[in-house]
Motif scaffolding. Structure first.
Motif, PDB file in Angstrom:
ATOM      1  N   TYR A  81     -13.443  16.635 -50.791  1.00 33.13           N
ATOM      2  CA  TYR A  81     -13.548  17.461 -51.995  1.00 33.13           C
ATOM      3  C   TYR A  81     -13.882  18.908 -51.634  1.00 33.13           C
ATOM      4  CZ  TYR A  81     -15.499  19.398 -56.291  1.00 33.13           C
ATOM      5  OH  TYR A  81     -15.764  20.213 -57.363  1.00 33.13           O
ATOM      6  N   LYS A  87     -11.455  22.062 -52.300  1.00 36.56           N
ATOM      7  CA  LYS A  87     -11.951  23.061 -53.249  1.00 36.56           C
ATOM      8  C   LYS A  87     -11.921  24.457 -52.618  1.00 36.56           C
ATOM      9  CE  LYS A  87     -16.063  24.125 -56.044  1.00 36.56           C
ATOM     10  NZ  LYS A  87     -16.524  25.326 -55.310  1.00 36.56           N
ATOM     11  N   TYR A 125      -4.468  18.415 -61.262  1.00 33.67           N
ATOM     12  CA  TYR A 125      -5.480  17.395 -61.576  1.00 33.67           C
ATOM     13  C   TYR A 125      -6.666  17.635 -60.652  1.00 33.67           C
ATOM     14  CZ  TYR A 125      -7.590  12.701 -61.612  1.00 33.67           C
ATOM     15  OH  TYR A 125      -8.452  11.646 -61.708  1.00 33.67           O
ATOM     16  N   LYS A 126      -7.903  17.432 -61.052  1.00 35.67           N
ATOM     17  CA  LYS A 126      -8.375  17.012 -62.346  1.00 35.67           C
ATOM     18  C   LYS A 126      -9.269  18.103 -62.890  1.00 35.67           C
ATOM     19  CE  LYS A 126     -11.223  13.678 -64.714  1.00 35.67           C
ATOM     20  NZ  LYS A 126     -11.675  12.374 -64.929  1.00 35.67           N
ATOM     21  N   TYR A 127      -9.117  18.442 -64.185  1.00 34.35           N
ATOM     22  CA  TYR A 127      -9.859  19.518 -64.813  1.00 34.35           C
ATOM     23  C   TYR A 127     -10.959  18.960 -65.704  1.00 34.35           C
ATOM     24  CZ  TYR A 127      -6.573  23.058 -63.232  1.00 34.35           C
ATOM     25  OH  TYR A 127      -5.829  23.917 -62.453  1.00 34.35           O
ATOM     26  N   SER A 128     -12.014  19.760 -65.841  1.00 32.51           N
ATOM     27  CA  SER A 128     -13.064  19.432 -66.800  1.00 32.51           C
ATOM     28  C   SER A 128     -12.522  19.604 -68.213  1.00 32.51           C
ATOM     29  CB  SER A 128     -14.276  20.348 -66.602  1.00 32.51           C
ATOM     30  OG  SER A 128     -14.817  20.184 -65.312  1.00 32.51           O
ATOM     31  N   TYR A 133     -12.082  22.803 -62.142  1.00 34.67           N
ATOM     32  CA  TYR A 133     -11.809  21.452 -61.671  1.00 34.67           C
ATOM     33  C   TYR A 133     -13.050  20.582 -61.829  1.00 34.67           C
ATOM     34  CZ  TYR A 133      -7.382  22.972 -59.679  1.00 34.67           C
ATOM     35  OH  TYR A 133      -6.117  23.448 -59.518  1.00 34.67           O
ATOM     36  N   SER A 134     -12.807  19.310 -62.016  1.00 32.61           N
ATOM     37  CA  SER A 134     -13.894  18.357 -62.235  1.00 32.61           C
ATOM     38  C   SER A 134     -14.819  18.310 -61.027  1.00 32.61           C
ATOM     39  CB  SER A 134     -13.307  16.962 -62.504  1.00 32.61           C
ATOM     40  OG  SER A 134     -14.317  16.016 -62.702  1.00 32.61           O
ATOM     41  N   PRO A 171      -9.055  17.936 -56.166  1.00 32.45           N
ATOM     42  CA  PRO A 171      -7.850  18.459 -56.822  1.00 32.45           C
ATOM     43  C   PRO A 171      -6.585  17.954 -56.128  1.00 32.45           C
ATOM     44  CG  PRO A 171      -9.474  20.204 -56.500  1.00 32.45           C
ATOM     45  CD  PRO A 171      -9.988  19.004 -55.759  1.00 32.45           C
ATOM     46  N   ASP A 231      -7.069  16.514 -68.943  1.00 32.33           N
ATOM     47  CA  ASP A 231      -7.568  16.796 -67.601  1.00 32.33           C
ATOM     48  C   ASP A 231      -6.423  17.028 -66.614  1.00 32.33           C
ATOM     49  OD1 ASP A 231      -6.695  14.208 -67.663  1.00 32.33           O
ATOM     50  OD2 ASP A 231      -8.435  13.336 -66.663  1.00 32.33           O
ATOM     51  N   HIS A 232      -5.168  16.866 -67.071  1.00 28.15           N
ATOM     52  CA  HIS A 232      -3.985  17.222 -66.291  1.00 28.15           C
ATOM     53  C   HIS A 232      -3.321  18.436 -66.920  1.00 28.15           C
ATOM     54  CE1 HIS A 232      -3.291  13.408 -63.866  1.00 28.15           C
ATOM     55  NE2 HIS A 232      -4.242  13.030 -64.709  1.00 28.15           N
TER      56      HIS A 232
END
Length: 527
Positions: free
Chosen positions: A387, A391, A432-435, A441-442, A453, A480-481
């Protein structure tokens, strides 16, 4: 004795000579008949060929995939930035994933068709409204993707076009407005069919209205209003596509009554996967042989929470196949092999019924037998990085380094999946993936589950006759997409009867059309 023998031999020679002469004459007559027969057959074929003229015409295809995260579209969701982001297409292929939550009730119980109706209503309204009247003042054409068909390891970082590609990060999001509302009649009910498993649906002989008619009252979110549950089977396949117009007053789309510009020719839902095809009204009667095949790859290997919907159709004399899929999820090592298996099973199990009595019309049975093939969906391939590493590369907009670890590219390069398929260059950030309702991004926000992501949402194509013009993403915060869409130019064969009394001049024009120089506008063309 000798003289007798000689005389007998002479008689034998004369007899043999006569037989040979007779055989030669017979063979000559036979050859003459054969040549005349062959000439007749060839002449007949030439007559048939001379009576028909094959043209190649280009059609613009808009193909898009969007995982909407199990959310029903709210009242007033504006799709202009998605569907009107480029000049109008002739065909719109819209694939959705997770139009309903993938819980046990939706996977094992009665299929919820309400969100599908809402999406169809919104799409119908958006496509049939004059884009110049929207609040953004007309079409917004995205930056084109130059030389889209490239090798997997092509180096495009540092290109002079890189800065242009970053403009996709600042595209406007879809806006929510309270002004959209559809008035009209309720849907017609049809007997329900079970669609939990892998199925293959042929076209019925009689046309019928769409099960997802966009003229039903659009009620917005379920907690705003109460809608009676529909009992349709979720499939609309029109062997002779029609436009269905509202008997109630038309929507506020600046269209005249009964002049819809786009028609829904096919739609199919399998749990959360939903595929719809729309065409311009002018070409609706040229779309034929619509067939659908679904392959479940979810629970127990065959339920419909994962899998594919494929729709086969003919436009004039060219066959198309559109596949919308949702493959196995997961970030664990080895999950990409399960996704590879999903693709192979979809290719193996997808079967379309043959069109009987179709004559010379092509009737492909498998996906790869079609002339033009587009595969889209949430393929769920991830980035093989931690991650934190992913990121950091995202923050640097270093797509090249990220794509080197993209599982789909790795698996394709190794020949383990999608062998022979093509994908355009990716200039946009991972989808992918969004808050929720955010451009973050989540995992960035406290107490939020981290997800690396990834470019989960992809569009590929197979075969010749398709040229990709653009490959971009939208910026809606609804899910979230992020939606991904591509514009293709598709070659279509059109066979027309040749005009009479054109003779030699007509044939000469056909040959001259192959010469490497351009005609001016005053010369003859065939349409």
């Amino acid at each position: 004795m000798r003289a007798k023998v000689t005389e007998e031999h002479g008689d034998e020679r004369r007899t043999s000579c006569s037989e040979r002469e007779a055989g030669t004459a017979k063979k000559s007559r036979t050859d003459g008949l054969s040549k005349r027969s062959i000439d007749r057959i060839r002449g007949g074929r030439n007559d048939v060929d001379a009576a028909r003229l094959t043209e190649i015409q280009n059609y613009r295809v808009f193909a898009s995939t969007w995982n909407v995260g199990g959310k029903s579209p709210p009242r007033g969701l504006n799709l202009d930035d998605w569907l009107h982001s480029s000049p109008p297409a002739d065909i719109y292929v819209l694939g959705f994933q997770e139009i309903v939550p993938l819980n046990a009730g939706n996977v094992l119980g009665t299929e919820d068709n309400l969100p599908a109706k809402k999406w169809v209503s919104l799409v119908r309204r958006t496509l049939n409204k004059n884009p110049g009247s929207c609040c953004y003042g007309g079409y917004r054409t995205p930056s084109p993707v130059p030389d889209p068909v490239v090798e997997l390891d092509a180096d495009f970082e540092g290109s002079s076009r890189t800065q242009d590609s970053l403009s996709f990060l600042h595209r406007r999001s879809f806006n929510l407005s309270r002004s959209l509302r559809v008035e009209g009649n309720h849907m017609l009910s049809h007997p329900r069919l079970d669609r939990r498993f892998s199925v293959c649906d042929p076209v019925s002989l009689g046309g019928r209205p769409s099960d997802f008619d966009g003229n039903f009252p659009f009620m917005g979110s379920p907690d705003d209003h109460c809608i009676e549950e529909d009992t349709s089977n979720g499939t609309y396949l029109s062997p002779f596509p029609y436009c269905f117009f509202a008997s109630a007053p038309m929507e506020e789309n600046n269209d005249q009554p009964n002049t819809s510009r786009y028609c829904l020719v096919a739609s199919k839902q399998m749990v959360g996967i939903f595929l719809t095809i729309w065409v311009r009204s002018e070409i609706r009667n040229d779309v034929r042989n619509l067939k659908v095949s679904c392959v479940g790859r979810g629970l127990m290997g065959y339920l419909g929470n994962k899998g594919s919907i494929s729709i086969s159709m003919s436009l004039h004399h060219t066959t198309f196949c559109f596949i919308c899929c949702h493959l196995t999820s997961g970030e664990k090592e080895g999950d990409e092999l399960r996704r590879n298996s999903d693709v192979m099973e979809i290719l193996r199990k997808t079967r379309f019924p043959q069109v009987r009595g179709a004559g010379y019309v092509k009737s492909p049975e498998t996906i790869l037998e079609h002339d033009r093939i587009i595969w889209l969906g949430d393929l769920n391939y991830r980035i093989a990085l931690s991650y934190c590493s992913a990121k950091a590369l995202v923050e640097m907009h270093n797509w090249k380094q990220l794509l080197e670890k993209d599982q789909l590219r790795i698996e394709r390069r190794c020949g383990r999946v999608f062998h022979g398929w093509k994908e355009g260059r990716i200039y946009f950030p991972p989808t992918y993936k969004y808050s929720f309702n955010s451009d973050l991004y989540s995992g960035v926000r406290p107490k939020e589950k981290r997800r690396t992501p990834a470019w989960c949402d992809r569009i590929l194509w197979y075969g010749n006759g398709l040229m990709q013009l653009s490959y971009v993403r939208g910026e809606s915060r609804f899910s979230d997409h992020r939606p991904v869409y591509s514009i293709f130019m598709a070659e279509v064969e059109i066979v027309r009867p040749r005009r009479r009394n054109m003779g030699y001049f007509s044939s000469r024009i056909e040959v001259e059309e192959l010469l490497p120089y351009a005609y001016n506008s005053g010369e003859m063309k065939f349409y």
